[in-house]
Motif scaffolding. Structure first.
Motif, PDB file in Angstrom:
ATOM      1  N   PRO A   1       9.750 -28.666  38.688  1.00  0.00           N
ATOM      2  CA  PRO A   1       9.854 -28.499  40.632  1.00  0.00           C
ATOM      3  C   PRO A   1      11.264 -28.830  41.291  1.00  0.00           C
TER       4      PRO A   1
ATOM      5  N   PHE B   1      12.343 -26.962  48.574  1.00  0.00           N
ATOM      6  CA  PHE B   1      10.736 -28.089  48.426  1.00  0.00           C
ATOM      7  C   PHE B   1      11.180 -29.004  47.119  1.00  0.00           C
ATOM      8  N   ALA B   2      11.406 -30.364  47.148  1.00  0.00           N
ATOM      9  CA  ALA B   2      11.302 -31.156  46.032  1.00  0.00           C
ATOM     10  C   ALA B   2      10.675 -30.980  45.124  1.00  0.00           C
ATOM     11  N   ARG B   3       9.612 -31.352  45.279  1.00  0.00           N
ATOM     12  CA  ARG B   3       8.223 -31.360  44.283  1.00  0.00           C
ATOM     13  C   ARG B   3       7.300 -29.802  44.241  1.00  0.00           C
ATOM     14  N   LEU B   4       7.807 -28.988  45.043  1.00  0.00           N
ATOM     15  CA  LEU B   4       7.604 -27.854  44.145  1.00  0.00           C
ATOM     16  C   LEU B   4       8.381 -27.066  43.583  1.00  0.00           C
ATOM     17  N   THR B   5       7.243 -26.156  42.603  1.00  0.00           N
ATOM     18  CA  THR B   5       8.210 -25.650  41.401  1.00  0.00           C
ATOM     19  C   THR B   5       9.031 -24.615  42.378  1.00  0.00           C
TER      20      THR B   5
END
Ligand SMILES: Nc1ncnc2c1ncn2[C@@H]1O[C@H](COP(=O)(O)OP(=O)(O)OP(=O)(O)O)[C@@H](O)[C@H]1O
Ligand SMILES: [Mg+2]
Lengths: 251, 311
Positions: free
Chosen positions: A146, A88-92
């Motif tokens: 991210p 999940f690219a924009r989650l850390t």
């Protein structure tokens, strides 16, 4: 544990899986090998519910799950990783792990808004578990980065990390070793063996024969969408058909 | 207070009130697009259905039109939000599985249908005459106190919506929603019921837009079919969210106030142009806003306040 019967998966003219029947036995670490394009990842897709097969059935602990959506199979204790990491690219990194935890009553909106005690409690437990997993996979320094910014190998580790967040009944690992450094890979193999001793079932796709030989029994060899041979690694290695499928010559 | 001073004060109050309403709209869109990745190109439809719900429920009886319930504002605004959420839920049930671009087309279609209903079903909406006689709370105080009172109502609603979307966004619910936005197949493989989550985000966002519609009906004390025109809602709200920072609630609010201030001030400039240009004014303003968006995105790729990583 998982059995597929007479499974066929067609993409247009290609039969990625061709009338294939096999079984991942409970309590075992089954290896799945075969040349590129043999249909191994497609088999995982069909087993995990990412694809509905053209024909045939998939059973999970006896239950016919052929038409069950992926999320429902996960809830029955199945976990699969993707060969090409799907972070999940924009989650850390931490969030990528926490989102994979089983048992999140805070996913219900009312509980999320009012945060009763048990939601906080669960979150604390998932956060702690995420820390352990990151420590094991050497991802701790990247906890708050991210996931889209990770290197290819780190994304593969994160893919594995999500599988380690909560106990599953059966985990399908699709080339988790590709792009991972050998020392860490040996530790991962040790960890898989430990989880297996605790009762978890695995199916492992890998091209590295030594990794498969050290970890898996039995081993299933696929080629052109079918099972070519199966059995203990020693037998499989000696099989003439396997040698031909792999090396393309009658060595 | 001198007349001129009061003029400026009223102008500022108007700017802030409408800016606040736009901020609520932008928060609704941020819930749908910024968090859930759902492309709603029919904001005008959800906005207008809320506005008309509030107007029909909140006005005294008029011959030849449904309504006359004369209900108090808190009730009508809540009903407007619920009604728009219900429409969003129904649209979502049909379209949520569609790919982004198809969802966009479907929402445009829904908004167009609502526009035609509003224009043609006079028994319900007053047709082209619209609905007048909407009374704001605090109207008895007279200007400027009434306008200050209404600004407080709008900002109060904005704060409530902000707290709601922030709390939801930080929770496991919001985390799962953002995961679905980033990769729905991976989320499904992790046990997330993708369609159910998306439906919730779409309905909630639509409900927030409906509430903003209701606040607008009260603001103008009058509602005409112009409320269904996409330029002043769909287009502007998208610009606000993208310029302010999609995925960031504060960015959405900042973008709303900023773009609305600029949009209003272009009126001052275009007002001085020769009369035969007047017909082209609307297009000129759109062009200016488009240019502004270009400039902002050249400088800040993710908007002025981009989405932040959460600890
Ligand atoms: N979505 C798809 N659309 C069309 N063809 C596909 C699709 N997925 C897989 N295939 C085809 O199915 C065949 C099997 O692919 P698959 O990914 O299962 O191979 P694999 O055994 O995992 O190979 P590798 O070891 O290289 O990962 C290939 O010929 C591939 O081109
Ligand atoms: Mg593969």
């Amino acid at each position: 544990m998982i059995r597929v019967d007479n499974l066929t998966m067609r993409f247009g003219g290609i039969r990625a899986i061709d009338d294939c029947s096999l079984n991942f036995a409970a309590g075992r670490i089954t290896g799945l090998i075969g040349p590129n394009g043999a249909g191994k990842s497609t088999l995982f897709d069909v087993v995990a519910g990412g694809l509905v097969p053209t024909a045939g059935t998939v059973r999970l602990e006896g239950e016919d799950v052929t038409r069950l959506p992926a999320f429902a199979r996960y809830r029955r204790g199945l976990h699969r990783t993707f060969q090409i990491a799907r972070e999940f690219a924009r989650l850390t990194v931490r969030e990528n792990l926490m989102v994979a935890a089983r048992g999140q009553s805070g996913e219900a909106l009312a509980a999320a808004l009012f945060k009763p005690g048990h939601v906080r409690e669960e979150e604390r437990a998932h956060r702690e578990r995420a820390c352990e997993v990151m420590d094991f996979l050497a991802l701790t320094p990247l906890a708050d980065a991210p996931a889209g910014t990770l290197s290819g190998g780190q994304k593969k580790l994160l893919e594995l990390g999500r599988a380690l967040m909560s106990p599953a009944r059966i985990i399908l690992l699709d080339e988790i070793g590709a792009g991972v450094n050998p020392t860490l890979l040996a530790q991962i193999a040790g960890h898989i063996r430990m989880l297996n001793e605790e009762g978890m079932t695995f199916a492992v796709i890998e091209h590295d024969m030594d990794f498969i030989a050290g970890l898996c029994d039995p081993v299933i060899v696929m080629a052109e969408g079918r099972v070519l041979v199966q059995g203990p690694m020693a037998e499989v290695r000696a099989d003439r058909a396997v040698v031909e499928a792999y090396f393309g010559s009658a060595a | 207070m001198t007349g001129e001073m009061q003029g400026y004060l009223l102008y500022a109050l108007s700017l802030l009130s409408l800016g606040g309403i736009y901020a609520i709209l932008a928060l609704g869109l941020n819930l749908q697009w910024g968090m859930a990745g759902l492309f709603n190109a029919g904001i005008a439809g959800f906005f207008a259905s809320g506005a008309y719900t509030a107007a029909i429920l909140g006005t005294p009886p008029v011959a030849g039109r449904l309504g006359g319930f004369d209900l108090p504002m808190p009730v009508t605004v809540a009903a407007a939000a619920l009604f728009s959420a219900a429409i969003g839920w129904a649209v979502g049930r049909l379209c949520i599985r569609l790919r982004t671009d198809y969802l966009a087309i479907a929402t445009i279609g829904i908004a167009e249908i609502l526009r035609l209903i509003v224009r043609n079903e006079g028994w319900l909406t007053g047709g082209s005459l619209g609905i007048s006689g909407i009374v704001r709370p605090f109207d008895g105080l007279g200007p400027p106190r009434a306008d200050i009172g209404y600004l407080a109502v709008v900002l109060g609603c904005l704060v409530l919506v902000y707290i709601f979307v922030e709390r939801a966004g930080r929770s496991p619910w919001g985390r799962t929603m953002r995961a679905i936005r980033d990769d729905e197949r991976a989320a499904a493989a992790l046990g997330k019921d993708v369609d159910a989550f998306r439906l919730q985000a779409f309905a909630l966002g639509s409900g927030i837009m409906g509430g903003a519609g209701a606040l607008t009906a009260y603001y103008f004390r009058f509602l005409s079919p112009d409320a269904t025109e996409p330029l002043l809602t769909t287009f502007l709200v998208w610009v606000m969210l993208i310029a302010g920072g999609s995925g960031n609630n504060r960015g959405a609010i900042l973008g709303a106030f900023l773009v609305w201030t600029l949009w209003s001030s272009t009126e001052l400039v275009t007002g001085r142009l020769p009369a035969d240009w007047a017909a082209n004014l609307a297009y000129l303003r759109v062009l200016l806003i488009g240019l502004l968006l270009q400039v902002v995105l050249q400088r800040f790729a993710g908007g002025i306040l981009p989405e932040r990583a959460r600890r």
